[in-house]
Design a protein around this motif. Structure first.
Motif, mmCIF file in Angstrom:
data_model
loop_
_atom_site.group_PDB
_atom_site.id
_atom_site.type_symbol
_atom_site.label_atom_id
_atom_site.label_comp_id
_atom_site.label_asym_id
_atom_site.label_seq_id
_atom_site.Cartn_x
_atom_site.Cartn_y
_atom_site.Cartn_z
ATOM 1 N N ARG A 42 8.382 -18.942 -10.116
ATOM 2 C CA ARG A 42 8.285 -20.182 -10.888
ATOM 3 C C ARG A 42 6.872 -20.382 -11.443
ATOM 4 N NH1 ARG A 42 11.731 -24.672 -10.435
ATOM 5 N NH2 ARG A 42 13.780 -24.115 -9.596
ATOM 6 N N TYR A 43 5.872 -20.046 -10.650
ATOM 7 C CA TYR A 43 4.503 -20.236 -11.119
ATOM 8 C C TYR A 43 4.192 -19.281 -12.262
ATOM 9 C CZ TYR A 43 -0.514 -21.200 -10.912
ATOM 10 O OH TYR A 43 -1.805 -21.579 -11.219
ATOM 11 N N GLN A 44 4.664 -18.052 -12.151
ATOM 12 C CA GLN A 44 4.456 -17.097 -13.239
ATOM 13 C C GLN A 44 5.061 -17.625 -14.538
ATOM 14 O OE1 GLN A 44 6.550 -13.260 -13.183
ATOM 15 N NE2 GLN A 44 4.582 -12.271 -13.562
ATOM 16 N N LEU A 45 6.259 -18.190 -14.446
ATOM 17 C CA LEU A 45 6.901 -18.741 -15.635
ATOM 18 C C LEU A 45 6.120 -19.923 -16.186
ATOM 19 C CD1 LEU A 45 10.595 -18.569 -14.379
ATOM 20 C CD2 LEU A 45 9.585 -17.184 -16.207
ATOM 21 N N GLN A 46 5.592 -20.768 -15.308
ATOM 22 C CA GLN A 46 4.803 -21.918 -15.759
ATOM 23 C C GLN A 46 3.522 -21.465 -16.446
ATOM 24 O OE1 GLN A 46 5.303 -25.228 -15.680
ATOM 25 N NE2 GLN A 46 7.280 -25.240 -14.656
ATOM 26 N N VAL A 47 2.853 -20.450 -15.881
ATOM 27 C CA VAL A 47 1.605 -19.979 -16.484
ATOM 28 C C VAL A 47 1.893 -19.324 -17.832
ATOM 29 C CG1 VAL A 47 -0.382 -18.443 -16.198
ATOM 30 C CG2 VAL A 47 0.469 -19.758 -14.257
ATOM 31 N N ARG A 48 2.994 -18.596 -17.934
ATOM 32 C CA ARG A 48 3.383 -18.052 -19.242
ATOM 33 C C ARG A 48 3.543 -19.178 -20.254
ATOM 34 N NH1 ARG A 48 8.341 -14.058 -17.546
ATOM 35 N NH2 ARG A 48 7.127 -12.408 -16.534
ATOM 36 N N ASP A 49 4.122 -20.275 -19.794
ATOM 37 C CA ASP A 49 4.391 -21.398 -20.689
ATOM 38 C C ASP A 49 3.096 -22.051 -21.173
ATOM 39 O OD1 ASP A 49 6.427 -23.110 -21.944
ATOM 40 O OD2 ASP A 49 5.676 -24.682 -20.613
ATOM 41 N N MET A 50 2.031 -21.986 -20.348
ATOM 42 C CA MET A 50 0.756 -22.607 -20.727
ATOM 43 C C MET A 50 -0.232 -21.573 -21.259
ATOM 44 S SD MET A 50 -0.941 -23.343 -16.953
ATOM 45 C CE MET A 50 -2.626 -23.549 -17.531
ATOM 46 N N ALA A 51 0.289 -20.401 -21.658
ATOM 47 C CA ALA A 51 -0.586 -19.289 -22.022
ATOM 48 C C ALA A 51 -1.499 -19.598 -23.197
ATOM 49 C CB ALA A 51 0.241 -18.039 -22.336
ATOM 50 N N GLY A 52 -1.136 -20.546 -24.049
ATOM 51 C CA GLY A 52 -1.967 -20.865 -25.202
ATOM 52 C C GLY A 52 -3.003 -21.932 -24.930
ATOM 53 N N ASN A 53 -3.155 -22.342 -23.669
ATOM 54 C CA ASN A 53 -4.082 -23.412 -23.327
ATOM 55 C C ASN A 53 -5.507 -23.061 -23.747
ATOM 56 O OD1 ASN A 53 -6.080 -24.779 -21.420
ATOM 57 N ND2 ASN A 53 -4.209 -25.884 -20.935
ATOM 58 N N ALA A 54 -6.112 -23.899 -24.574
ATOM 59 C CA ALA A 54 -7.440 -23.599 -25.127
ATOM 60 C C ALA A 54 -8.512 -23.556 -24.047
ATOM 61 C CB ALA A 54 -7.797 -24.636 -26.190
ATOM 62 N N ALA A 55 -8.427 -24.473 -23.075
ATOM 63 C CA ALA A 55 -9.436 -24.489 -22.014
ATOM 64 C C ALA A 55 -9.335 -23.239 -21.153
ATOM 65 C CB ALA A 55 -9.268 -25.744 -21.151
ATOM 66 N N MET A 56 -8.091 -22.755 -20.929
ATOM 67 C CA MET A 56 -7.911 -21.522 -20.168
ATOM 68 C C MET A 56 -8.575 -20.361 -20.893
ATOM 69 S SD MET A 56 -6.402 -20.076 -17.502
ATOM 70 C CE MET A 56 -4.968 -21.035 -17.033
ATOM 71 N N ALA A 57 -8.342 -20.278 -22.187
ATOM 72 C CA ALA A 57 -8.943 -19.194 -22.971
ATOM 73 C C ALA A 57 -10.461 -19.274 -22.923
ATOM 74 C CB ALA A 57 -8.441 -19.258 -24.414
ATOM 75 N N GLU A 58 -10.999 -20.493 -23.020
ATOM 76 C CA GLU A 58 -12.457 -20.661 -23.000
ATOM 77 C C GLU A 58 -13.037 -20.193 -21.671
ATOM 78 O OE1 GLU A 58 -15.828 -24.182 -23.608
ATOM 79 O OE2 GLU A 58 -13.694 -24.663 -23.704
#
Length: 291
Positions: free
Chosen positions: A238-254
């Motif tokens: 479930r967590y893997q699926l959630q992180v995939r869903d938030m993959a475009g998060n700008a703060a994560m990329a930064e």
């Protein structure tokens, strides 16, 4: 007449499977309700497993369950025996757990609320350090509280170096958005702030991370595996699926673009920069949320 006799005979068999009964609607809603219990696995509940079979084998039932989820403001991420009915809440859904609400429950201080958000970003980045890890259904990420703290502190050091190079020496406001504005807040905060009996203070950085991972455990996203390094954890499907869903998060990329490299044993390391350019991301850094 021949055609007329043939028509009803064809129509009858096609109409029957598409008819939706109140019992079907109840079963579809029941399946969605199972999906809202994040720690419940189909392998441990016969009714859940049977409803998943219906979802897989009966297209009309699957469409009905999807419609129920959509009406509740939920997105179906995956329906499988490994994850069950994995759901994510739309922003306006009654089931949405907003980071701001979570952080307000955790602390009244606005600076601490940002640090709670940063802790969640760092956990996700460490759990799935490479694109292939995030894409591999069989991959299990591992993190530790102390490893996440080390990861974020290395990011803080990288941000400090960048600020010095760019001549940004003013202390940013605590509540300002963005990682650049918050690295001093995290760096100034004690890692443990232990009390006299060696307990970790809730306002310390490891205390904040511990609260974040406890929330993720309660949400069915992480499973605790041990007490070493402040607490060790493994990811769930479930967590893997959630992180995939938030993959475009700008703060994560930064955060990831700083070149701080998380590894899957729950620790963290910083790749040495190329000579003469310590702000470049190292070639093998692995940015899991970029294609």
């Amino acid at each position: 007449m021949e055609g007329g006799g043939h028509g009803p005979a064809e129509h009858g068999p096609r109409a029957a499977p598409s008819a939706v009964t109140p019992a079907d609607a109840a079963d579809a809603a029941r399946l969605v309700s199972f999906g809202l219990h994040p720690k419940l696995l189909p392998a441990r509940d016969a009714e859940y497993a049977e409803l998943l079979r219906r979802y897989r084998d009966e297209p009309a039932f699957a469409r009905l369950a999807d419609a129920v989820a959509t009406g509740l403001g939920l997105v179906v991420l995956e329906v499988s025996t490994r994850a069950g009915m994995a759901l994510a809440a739309e922003e306006d859904s009654v089931f949405a757990v907003r980071m701001g609400d979570y952080a307000r429950r955790a602390t009244a201080d606005s600076g601490d609320r940002f640090l709670h958000g940063l802790a969640h970003l760092a956990v996700a980045a460490m759990a799935f350090p490479r694109p292939e890890d995030l894409a591999d259904d069989g991959y299990i990420g591992r993190i530790s509280v102390n490893g996440v703290d080390a990861f974020v502190r290395q990011a803080c050091r990288r941000l400090e170096e960048r600020a010095e190079v760019e001549g940004e020496n003013t202390d940013p406001a605590t509540g300002a958005p963005g990682l650049e504005a918050a690295w001093r807040v995290y760096a100034r905060r004690s890692s443990t702030g232990a009390t006299k009996d060696a307990r970790r203070l809730a306002g310390s950085t490891t205390g904040i991370i511990a609260k974040a991972v406890t929330f993720l455990v309660d949400s069915g996203f992480l499973q605790r595996t041990g007490d070493d390094a402040g607490g060790t954890y493994r990811t769930t499907a479930r967590y893997q699926l959630q992180v995939r869903d938030m993959a475009g998060n700008a703060a994560m990329a930064e955060l990831l673009e700083l070149g701080v490299v998380p590894v899957s044993d729950g620790s963290a390391s910083l790749l040495p920069p190329d000579e003469g350019d310590d702000l470049n991301v190292a070639a093998d850094a692995g940015l899991p949320f970029h294609s």
